[in-house]
Design a protein around this motif. Sequence first.
Motif, PDB file in Angstrom:
ATOM      1  N   LYS A 120       3.164 -10.175  -9.879  1.00 37.70           N
ATOM      2  CA  LYS A 120       2.718  -8.793  -9.694  1.00 37.70           C
ATOM      3  C   LYS A 120       1.621  -8.735  -8.643  1.00 37.70           C
ATOM      4  CE  LYS A 120       1.927  -8.560 -14.168  1.00 37.70           C
ATOM      5  NZ  LYS A 120       1.551  -8.101 -15.520  1.00 37.70           N
ATOM      6  N   VAL A 121       1.548  -7.602  -7.958  1.00 37.38           N
ATOM      7  CA  VAL A 121       0.497  -7.378  -6.970  1.00 37.38           C
ATOM      8  C   VAL A 121      -0.039  -5.966  -7.169  1.00 37.38           C
ATOM      9  CG1 VAL A 121       2.059  -6.541  -5.153  1.00 37.38           C
ATOM     10  CG2 VAL A 121      -0.138  -7.574  -4.526  1.00 37.38           C
ATOM     11  N   GLU A 122      -1.315  -5.803  -6.894  1.00 33.55           N
ATOM     12  CA  GLU A 122      -1.930  -4.475  -6.873  1.00 33.55           C
ATOM     13  C   GLU A 122      -3.066  -4.475  -5.865  1.00 33.55           C
ATOM     14  OE1 GLU A 122      -4.370  -3.013 -10.180  1.00 33.55           O
ATOM     15  OE2 GLU A 122      -4.402  -5.056 -10.965  1.00 33.55           O
ATOM     16  N   ILE A 123      -3.448  -3.288  -5.451  1.00 37.54           N
ATOM     17  CA  ILE A 123      -4.573  -3.149  -4.542  1.00 37.54           C
ATOM     18  C   ILE A 123      -5.807  -2.821  -5.374  1.00 37.54           C
ATOM     19  CG2 ILE A 123      -5.538  -1.753  -2.680  1.00 37.54           C
ATOM     20  CD1 ILE A 123      -2.716  -1.572  -1.543  1.00 37.54           C
ATOM     21  N   LEU A 124      -6.820  -3.664  -5.235  1.00 41.30           N
ATOM     22  CA  LEU A 124      -8.045  -3.454  -6.008  1.00 41.30           C
ATOM     23  C   LEU A 124      -8.808  -2.230  -5.531  1.00 41.30           C
ATOM     24  CD1 LEU A 124      -9.512  -7.040  -6.509  1.00 41.30           C
ATOM     25  CD2 LEU A 124      -8.243  -5.633  -8.128  1.00 41.30           C
ATOM     26  N   ASN A 125      -8.881  -2.048  -4.203  1.00 45.00           N
ATOM     27  CA  ASN A 125      -9.601  -0.906  -3.651  1.00 45.00           C
ATOM     28  C   ASN A 125      -8.599   0.194  -3.368  1.00 45.00           C
ATOM     29  OD1 ASN A 125     -11.673  -2.742  -3.628  1.00 45.00           O
ATOM     30  ND2 ASN A 125     -11.504  -3.187  -1.474  1.00 45.00           N
ATOM     31  N   ALA A 126      -8.823   1.375  -3.933  1.00 45.06           N
ATOM     32  CA  ALA A 126      -7.899   2.491  -3.724  1.00 45.06           C
ATOM     33  C   ALA A 126      -7.994   3.038  -2.308  1.00 45.06           C
ATOM     34  CB  ALA A 126      -8.178   3.600  -4.732  1.00 45.06           C
ATOM     35  N   GLN A 127      -9.089   2.795  -1.616  1.00 45.01           N
ATOM     36  CA  GLN A 127      -9.267   3.238  -0.228  1.00 45.01           C
ATOM     37  C   GLN A 127      -9.574   2.018   0.628  1.00 45.01           C
ATOM     38  OE1 GLN A 127      -8.818   6.424   0.779  1.00 45.01           O
ATOM     39  NE2 GLN A 127      -8.250   6.857  -1.325  1.00 45.01           N
ATOM     40  N   SER A 128      -9.267   2.124   1.917  1.00 44.21           N
ATOM     41  CA  SER A 128      -9.524   0.982   2.795  1.00 44.21           C
ATOM     42  C   SER A 128     -11.021   0.794   3.007  1.00 44.21           C
ATOM     43  CB  SER A 128      -8.811   1.160   4.130  1.00 44.21           C
ATOM     44  OG  SER A 128      -9.600   1.845   5.039  1.00 44.21           O
ATOM     45  N   VAL A 129     -11.411  -0.449   3.284  1.00 42.18           N
ATOM     46  CA  VAL A 129     -12.795  -0.795   3.559  1.00 42.18           C
ATOM     47  C   VAL A 129     -12.926  -0.986   5.062  1.00 42.18           C
ATOM     48  CG1 VAL A 129     -14.602  -2.495   3.165  1.00 42.18           C
ATOM     49  CG2 VAL A 129     -13.011  -1.924   1.329  1.00 42.18           C
ATOM     50  N   GLY A 130     -13.782  -0.200   5.710  1.00 42.49           N
ATOM     51  CA  GLY A 130     -13.955  -0.323   7.156  1.00 42.49           C
ATOM     52  C   GLY A 130     -12.910   0.483   7.903  1.00 42.49           C
ATOM     53  N   GLY A 131     -12.967   0.425   9.231  1.00 45.38           N
ATOM     54  CA  GLY A 131     -11.992   1.118  10.051  1.00 45.38           C
ATOM     55  C   GLY A 131     -12.211   2.615  10.073  1.00 45.38           C
ATOM     56  N   THR A 132     -11.190   3.332  10.550  1.00 43.84           N
ATOM     57  CA  THR A 132     -11.284   4.781  10.654  1.00 43.84           C
ATOM     58  C   THR A 132      -9.886   5.374  10.669  1.00 43.84           C
ATOM     59  OG1 THR A 132     -12.273   6.587  11.901  1.00 43.84           O
ATOM     60  CG2 THR A 132     -11.297   4.807  13.178  1.00 43.84           C
ATOM     61  N   GLY A 133      -9.796   6.657  10.448  1.00 47.15           N
ATOM     62  CA  GLY A 133      -8.509   7.341  10.506  1.00 47.15           C
ATOM     63  C   GLY A 133      -7.851   7.443   9.147  1.00 47.15           C
ATOM     64  N   ILE A 134      -6.552   7.739   9.178  1.00 48.61           N
ATOM     65  CA  ILE A 134      -5.777   7.922   7.941  1.00 48.61           C
ATOM     66  C   ILE A 134      -4.938   6.667   7.742  1.00 48.61           C
ATOM     67  CG2 ILE A 134      -4.100   9.376   6.757  1.00 48.61           C
ATOM     68  CD1 ILE A 134      -5.008  11.662   8.647  1.00 48.61           C
ATOM     69  N   THR A 135      -5.468   5.723   6.975  1.00 47.02           N
ATOM     70  CA  THR A 135      -4.794   4.440   6.782  1.00 47.02           C
ATOM     71  C   THR A 135      -4.060   4.373   5.450  1.00 47.02           C
ATOM     72  OG1 THR A 135      -6.871   3.495   5.979  1.00 47.02           O
ATOM     73  CG2 THR A 135      -6.337   3.175   8.304  1.00 47.02           C
ATOM     74  N   GLY A 136      -3.891   5.498   4.805  1.00 43.30           N
ATOM     75  CA  GLY A 136      -3.050   5.556   3.620  1.00 43.30           C
ATOM     76  C   GLY A 136      -3.791   5.488   2.307  1.00 43.30           C
ATOM     77  N   LYS A 167     -11.859  -6.610   4.833  1.00 43.21           N
ATOM     78  CA  LYS A 167     -11.501  -5.397   5.565  1.00 43.21           C
ATOM     79  C   LYS A 167     -10.124  -4.950   5.077  1.00 43.21           C
ATOM     80  CE  LYS A 167     -14.875  -6.069   8.516  1.00 43.21           C
ATOM     81  NZ  LYS A 167     -16.162  -5.775   8.416  1.00 43.21           N
ATOM     82  N   GLY A 168      -9.895  -3.673   5.064  1.00 41.49           N
ATOM     83  CA  GLY A 168      -8.583  -3.175   4.657  1.00 41.49           C
ATOM     84  C   GLY A 168      -8.467  -3.045   3.158  1.00 41.49           C
ATOM     85  N   PHE A 169      -7.327  -3.487   2.629  1.00 37.00           N
ATOM     86  CA  PHE A 169      -7.023  -3.355   1.204  1.00 37.00           C
ATOM     87  C   PHE A 169      -7.000  -4.728   0.542  1.00 37.00           C
ATOM     88  CE2 PHE A 169      -5.043   0.215   3.388  1.00 37.00           C
ATOM     89  CZ  PHE A 169      -5.402   1.297   2.594  1.00 37.00           C
ATOM     90  N   GLN A 170      -7.831  -4.919  -0.469  1.00 36.62           N
ATOM     91  CA  GLN A 170      -7.870  -6.204  -1.164  1.00 36.62           C
ATOM     92  C   GLN A 170      -6.688  -6.304  -2.123  1.00 36.62           C
ATOM     93  OE1 GLN A 170     -11.364  -6.997  -3.507  1.00 36.62           O
ATOM     94  NE2 GLN A 170     -10.879  -9.166  -3.689  1.00 36.62           N
ATOM     95  N   LEU A 171      -5.968  -7.429  -2.039  1.00 34.58           N
ATOM     96  CA  LEU A 171      -4.794  -7.657  -2.880  1.00 34.58           C
ATOM     97  C   LEU A 171      -5.163  -8.490  -4.099  1.00 34.58           C
ATOM     98  CD1 LEU A 171      -2.270  -8.540  -0.032  1.00 34.58           C
ATOM     99  CD2 LEU A 171      -2.491  -6.358  -1.239  1.00 34.58           C
ATOM    100  N   ARG A 172      -4.559  -8.145  -5.214  1.00 30.17           N
ATOM    101  CA  ARG A 172      -4.760  -8.914  -6.458  1.00 30.17           C
ATOM    102  C   ARG A 172      -3.379  -9.325  -6.964  1.00 30.17           C
ATOM    103  NH1 ARG A 172      -5.222  -8.012 -12.308  1.00 30.17           N
ATOM    104  NH2 ARG A 172      -6.981  -9.229 -13.075  1.00 30.17           N
ATOM    105  N   TYR A 173      -3.130 -10.626  -6.966  1.00 31.48           N
ATOM    106  CA  TYR A 173      -1.857 -11.157  -7.459  1.00 31.48           C
ATOM    107  C   TYR A 173      -2.046 -11.708  -8.866  1.00 31.48           C
ATOM    108  CZ  TYR A 173      -0.067 -11.032  -2.682  1.00 31.48           C
ATOM    109  OH  TYR A 173       0.357 -10.626  -1.439  1.00 31.48           O
TER     110      TYR A 173
END
Length: 197
Positions: A120-136, A167-173
């Motif tokens: 299984k995988v999930e994203i720990l952070n619901a929003q991206s860390v760093g960057g700019t714009g609409i990254t989903g 940076k981005g989305f942290q993955l949790r496996y």
Amino acid sequence: MKKVMFLLVIVFSSMYSFGQETLDASDPNSFIFGGDQGFHFLTMNLLDINLIDVEPEFNNAVSFAIDPSTLEAGEPIFSGAGGAINEDLWLNITSRTNGVATYNAFVSSNQPVPAGFELKVEILNAQSVGGTGITGNAVLGEIIISDTPAVIITGIEKGYTDDGVNKGFQLRYVINNSGGGSLPVGFEIVYELIVQN
């Protein structure tokens, strides 16, 4: 007498202007229409750019440590609470769309997951860390990985998450391996960006 004459020549010369024409800054015509001017047209044709990457790039293998203190004869090896966990990898995204397309990020395996495994995988952070714009936006909760792609991030438009770890989305496996088997050689988890329907 020579010194005085030389000084008079300097004074006499400075009374006459040998410089360029004086520009009257209070008259817009003198600097809009005067002097050398030129122009050219500039056009840019920017294609859609969509990049997705798992960091750290040089070693993005997922490994699961077994805590010897949880091992007990007669119990499965990965019997800890919820299974073995890895939170070391980050998903980085760069996207430039034409203003019409919106992308989703999908996750899948490159071959079937063997019987007795649950990965299984999930994203720990619901929003991206760093960057700019609409990254989903991250899909909340765990996704069971299989060879059928599943959406993990929705609504990716124009933006970037920054590059690298943290940076981005942290993955949790999380892996549950009740049979104690091994994954097949060449087993990979694949992330891709696909236009949202």
